[in-house]
Design an enzyme around this catalytic site. Structure first.
Site, PDB file in Angstrom:
ATOM      1  N   PHE A  33       1.220   1.509  29.230  1.00  0.00           N
ATOM      2  CA  PHE A  33       0.991   1.247  30.642  1.00  0.00           C
ATOM      3  C   PHE A  33      -0.489   1.178  31.004  1.00  0.00           C
ATOM      4  CE2 PHE A  33       5.232   3.596  31.468  1.00  0.00           C
ATOM      5  CZ  PHE A  33       5.937   2.438  31.186  1.00  0.00           C
ATOM      6  N   HIS A  37       0.913  -2.156  35.413  1.00  0.00           N
ATOM      7  CA  HIS A  37       2.300  -1.672  35.370  1.00  0.00           C
ATOM      8  C   HIS A  37       2.559  -0.687  36.524  1.00  0.00           C
ATOM      9  CE1 HIS A  37       1.801  -2.504  30.900  1.00  0.00           C
ATOM     10  NE2 HIS A  37       2.881  -3.190  31.189  1.00  0.00           N
ATOM     11  N   GLU A 148       2.513 -11.607  37.829  1.00  0.00           N
ATOM     12  CA  GLU A 148       2.163 -13.036  37.794  1.00  0.00           C
ATOM     13  C   GLU A 148       1.246 -13.384  36.626  1.00  0.00           C
ATOM     14  OE1 GLU A 148       0.611 -14.096  41.662  1.00  0.00           O
ATOM     15  OE2 GLU A 148       2.573 -14.829  42.276  1.00  0.00           O
ATOM     16  N   GLN A 153       6.498 -16.832  32.259  1.00  0.00           N
ATOM     17  CA  GLN A 153       7.635 -15.908  32.117  1.00  0.00           C
ATOM     18  C   GLN A 153       8.356 -15.742  33.460  1.00  0.00           C
ATOM     19  OE1 GLN A 153       7.748 -12.110  29.757  1.00  0.00           O
ATOM     20  NE2 GLN A 153       7.227 -11.188  31.701  1.00  0.00           N
ATOM     21  N   MET A 184      -5.630  -7.393  33.679  1.00  0.00           N
ATOM     22  CA  MET A 184      -5.169  -6.252  32.874  1.00  0.00           C
ATOM     23  C   MET A 184      -4.025  -6.669  31.970  1.00  0.00           C
ATOM     24  SD  MET A 184      -5.437  -2.902  35.143  1.00  0.00           S
ATOM     25  CE  MET A 184      -6.957  -2.530  35.986  1.00  0.00           C
TER      26      MET A 184
HETATM   27  O1  PAF Z   1       6.353  -8.949  30.223  1.00  0.00           O
HETATM   28  C1  PAF Z   1       6.787  -8.153  29.364  1.00  0.00           C
HETATM   29  O2  PAF Z   1       6.267  -7.049  29.183  1.00  0.00           O
HETATM   30  C2  PAF Z   1       7.978  -8.548  28.526  1.00  0.00           C
HETATM   31  O3  PAF Z   1       7.956  -9.901  28.214  1.00  0.00           O
HETATM   32  C3  PAF Z   1       9.322  -8.150  29.149  1.00  0.00           C
HETATM   33  C4  PAF Z   1       9.565  -8.875  30.458  1.00  0.00           C
HETATM   34  C5  PAF Z   1       9.354  -6.646  29.394  1.00  0.00           C
HETATM   35  C6  PAF Z   1      10.473  -8.507  28.208  1.00  0.00           C
HETATM   36  O4  PAF Z   1      10.350  -7.859  26.991  1.00  0.00           O
END
Ligand code: PAF
Length: 285
Positions: A33, A37, A148, A153, A184
């Site tokens: 983290f 996060h 973002e 993703q 980060m």
């Molecule tokens: O962004 C991340 O940390 C990863 O791709 C996720 C969404 C936790 C999936 O493993």
């Protein structure tokens, strides 16, 4: 905060919360983290009764030769950091629980996952979608938050949720940056001090492009702007551009000219070891 490492315990907990009519938020992570996060955890806390943070280094989203083995892991460190936030469960399932023997199912978002990072990391987004879908089933969230920084993703997950009729609200969190502008990332821990300094070239490219767009009197050619940014990054020793693209923020298709919905999106490889990504809108809101 409760640490849950058992899949059936997690599903039972989520079912009981659902039964009580409680609103569940999921923060999917791979751990190690950082302030980014923690910001995601704080954001969803405001709109949920129960917050689950998942921590799982998902092997199937790493390609051969990528950093799966080296990916930083320290459960105690992450537990200490998460304990400072108001979360209910840190869910850290085991790999055999997530992928039992004989596992062979994949979720694929066909087009959105192919270009950009998907082109350099074939199969990456299949791995992401598959694990995120499993985490959704296990934790039964009403909402889930994604940063973002991994802009592609976020787009891929949004598409999957729409396509598969999942009633989950996907919340985006803006990129959290160091005071000097570096986005980060858990992978920043791979960088030496001098590489960290040079990694600012991504943020500088973003600022340069935003300034250029602000001062332009007619729509800029996206290809020309990208070429100019690539040229800057090429001059940084040890840095190789994977891609610099200006895309439509929804379709992720290349823009011809820079428009209000354009997103600059970049990936570079540092000394053939560390892959860094960044992105930003080009027009101010
Ligand atoms: O962004 C991340 O940390 C990863 O791709 C996720 C969404 C936790 C999936 O493993």
């Amino acid at each position: 905060m409760k640490l849950v490492q058992d899949l059936s315990e997690m599903t039972a907990l989520a079912a009981s919360w659902r039964g009580q009519g409680l609103k569940i938020a999921l923060v999917p992570t791979m751990g190690w983290f950082h302030a980014g996060h923690l910001a995601l955890m704080r954001q969803v806390r405001q709109s949920a009764d129960r917050v689950v943070v998942s921590l799982f280094v998902n092997p199937i989203q790493f390609g051969p030769g990528e950093d799966l083995a080296a990916y930083p892991r320290d459960l105690q460190r992450d537990m200490d950091l998460a304990a400072g936030e108001d979360i209910d469960v840190l869910y850290a399932p085991s790999a055999p629980d997530m992928y039992p023997a004989g596992f062979q199912t994949t979720i694929r978002v066909a087009e959105l996952g192919l270009g950009l990072c998907g082109a350099s990391r074939p199969g990456h987004f299949d791995g992401v979608c598959t694990v995120v879908m499993k985490l959704f089933h296990q934790t039964q969230p009403h909402l889930a938050v994604f940063g973002e920084k991994d802009f592609q993703q976020l787009a891929v997950i949004r598409r999957m949720v729409r396509d598969l009729d999942l009633s989950i609200d996907i919340v985006a969190h803006p990129i959290v940056r160091e005071t000097n502008g570096l986005a980060m990332s858990s992978r920043n821990s791979y960088l030496q001090e001098d590489e960290k300094e040079r990694a600012l070239c991504l943020y500088r490219a973003i600022i340069f492009a935003q300034e250029k767009v602000k001062n332009a009197i007619q729509p800029l050619s996206a290809a020309e702007l990208c070429a100019e940014l690539e040229e800057h990054i090429h001059q940084i020793p040890g840095f190789v551009v994977d891609y610099v693209e200006i895309v439509d923020a929804d379709s992720l298709k290349r823009c011809e000219t820079v428009t209000v919905n354009s997103r600059l999106i970049l990936a570079v490889k540092v000394n053939e070891r560390v892959r860094l990504i960044d992105n930003a809108r080009l027009y101010e809101l």
